[in-house]
Design an enzyme around this catalytic site. Structure first.
Site, PDB file in Angstrom:
ATOM      1  N   HIS A  71      49.446  44.017  36.603  1.00 29.67           N
ATOM      2  CA  HIS A  71      49.026  42.967  37.531  1.00 29.67           C
ATOM      3  C   HIS A  71      47.582  42.588  37.248  1.00 29.67           C
ATOM      4  O   HIS A  71      46.704  43.450  37.172  1.00 29.67           O
ATOM      5  CB  HIS A  71      49.160  43.449  38.982  1.00 29.67           C
ATOM      6  CG  HIS A  71      48.828  42.401  40.001  1.00 29.67           C
ATOM      7  ND1 HIS A  71      49.693  41.379  40.328  1.00 29.67           N
ATOM      8  CD2 HIS A  71      47.707  42.184  40.732  1.00 29.67           C
ATOM      9  CE1 HIS A  71      49.130  40.597  41.240  1.00 29.67           C
ATOM     10  NE2 HIS A  71      47.925  41.064  41.497  1.00 29.67           N
ATOM     11  N   SER A  72      47.320  41.308  37.079  1.00 28.33           N
ATOM     12  CA  SER A  72      45.982  40.766  36.840  1.00 28.33           C
ATOM     13  C   SER A  72      45.381  41.428  35.592  1.00 28.33           C
ATOM     14  O   SER A  72      45.942  41.306  34.511  1.00 28.33           O
ATOM     15  CB  SER A  72      45.112  40.961  38.087  1.00 28.33           C
ATOM     16  OG  SER A  72      43.958  40.149  38.047  1.00 28.33           O
ATOM     17  N   MET A  73      44.268  42.140  35.700  1.00 30.72           N
ATOM     18  CA  MET A  73      43.728  42.824  34.535  1.00 30.72           C
ATOM     19  C   MET A  73      44.800  43.694  33.883  1.00 30.72           C
ATOM     20  O   MET A  73      44.883  43.785  32.647  1.00 30.72           O
ATOM     21  CB  MET A  73      42.543  43.699  34.912  1.00 30.72           C
ATOM     22  CG  MET A  73      42.004  44.533  33.755  1.00 30.72           C
ATOM     23  SD  MET A  73      40.814  45.821  34.216  1.00 30.72           S
ATOM     24  CE  MET A  73      41.891  47.036  34.984  1.00 30.72           C
ATOM     25  N   GLY A  75      47.887  43.149  33.533  1.00 33.06           N
ATOM     26  CA  GLY A  75      48.740  42.373  32.655  1.00 33.06           C
ATOM     27  C   GLY A  75      48.140  42.194  31.277  1.00 33.06           C
ATOM     28  O   GLY A  75      48.831  42.299  30.254  1.00 33.06           O
ATOM     29  N   SER A  95      51.709  39.910  35.639  1.00 35.37           N
ATOM     30  CA  SER A  95      51.694  39.389  37.005  1.00 35.37           C
ATOM     31  C   SER A  95      50.297  38.906  37.366  1.00 35.37           C
ATOM     32  O   SER A  95      49.311  39.635  37.173  1.00 35.37           O
ATOM     33  CB  SER A  95      52.137  40.504  37.964  1.00 35.37           C
ATOM     34  OG  SER A  95      51.924  40.154  39.311  1.00 35.37           O
TER      35      SER A  95
END
Length: 225
Positions: A71-73, A75, A95
């Site tokens: 998720h975010s970083m 990803g 994500s």
């Protein structure tokens, strides 16, 4: 499934997922430097210093079939790990993360502590009970700033992997728009899907069961389980 957390986050972000994913999925969560049981280690600012040892640990400990979720970083880091592991990875799920060739935007890692905290709070990434503990927040901000420096360092990366990618996006995410997330299609030659969920940057906290259901469906289609 190996999950990689967002900037400033830890493995605890996924503690509720095993029950949601079911018995067919064995969940592993990456504990990165500077948080949780690795709090005493300095956080690092280069993706390679996280992704390379993480890939080696996965290669040594986790057999196929393997999928990655970030998720975010997380990803971006999961993408770097997938690039290193090659055909050991069956599927990559990213994500709320801009595709790596895009600029992260805003340079939040260069903000002072108050500005950085305001930025993260606006995204919804700071629990309400933590906001009351300024001393604890002060200890966490260096790790958050280091993580955001890692994110900024991906700008311009155009690597393409031979791994299917499913990208999740929140409809109202101000940091990674649906178009930003859809641009992950340019980083795979093995198939791409986009899943859009209602919510902002931390949409998955609102309805984790919907996210894990989509993960189960995608892995079942690929024959991973």
């Amino acid at each position: 499934m190996v999950c990689v957390p967002y900037a400033g986050g830890g493995a605890s972000a996924f503690w509720d997922w095993p029950d949601l994913l079911g018995d067919s999925v064995e969940l592993w969560s990456a504990v990165l430097p500077g948080r949780e049981r690795r709090f005493g280690e300095p956080a690092v600012t280069e993706a390679a210093l996280i992704a390379a040892p993480l890939a080696e640990a996965i290669r040594a400990e986790i057999p196929k079939p393997l999928v990655l979720f970030g998720h975010s970083m997380g990803g971006l880091l999961a993408f770097d790990v997938a690039r290193r592991l090659g055909d050991q990875v069956e599927h990559l799920f990213v994500s709320a993360a801009k595709a790596p060739h895009l600029a992260f935007g805003g340079e939040p890692h260069l903000l002072d502590d108050d500005g950085l905290l305001d930025w993260m709070t606006t995204l919804g990434g700071v629990p309400a009970d933590l906001l009351a503990h300024r001393e604890m927040l002060g200890l966490l901000l260096p790790t958050l700033r280091a993580d955001l420096t890692v994110c900024a360092g991906f700008h311009g990366v155009r690597d393409v992997i031979d791994v299917p990618i499913t990208a999740f996006s929140g409809t109202d995410d101000p940091l990674a728009t649906v178009a930003d997330v859809a641009a992950w299609q340019h980083h795979t030659v093995a198939g791409f899907d986009l899943v859009v969920r209602p919510g902002g940057h931390f949409y998955l906290k609102d309805d984790p069961a919907a996210v894990t259901s989509a993960l189960r469906s995608a892995t079942a289609r690929e024959g991973v389980q």
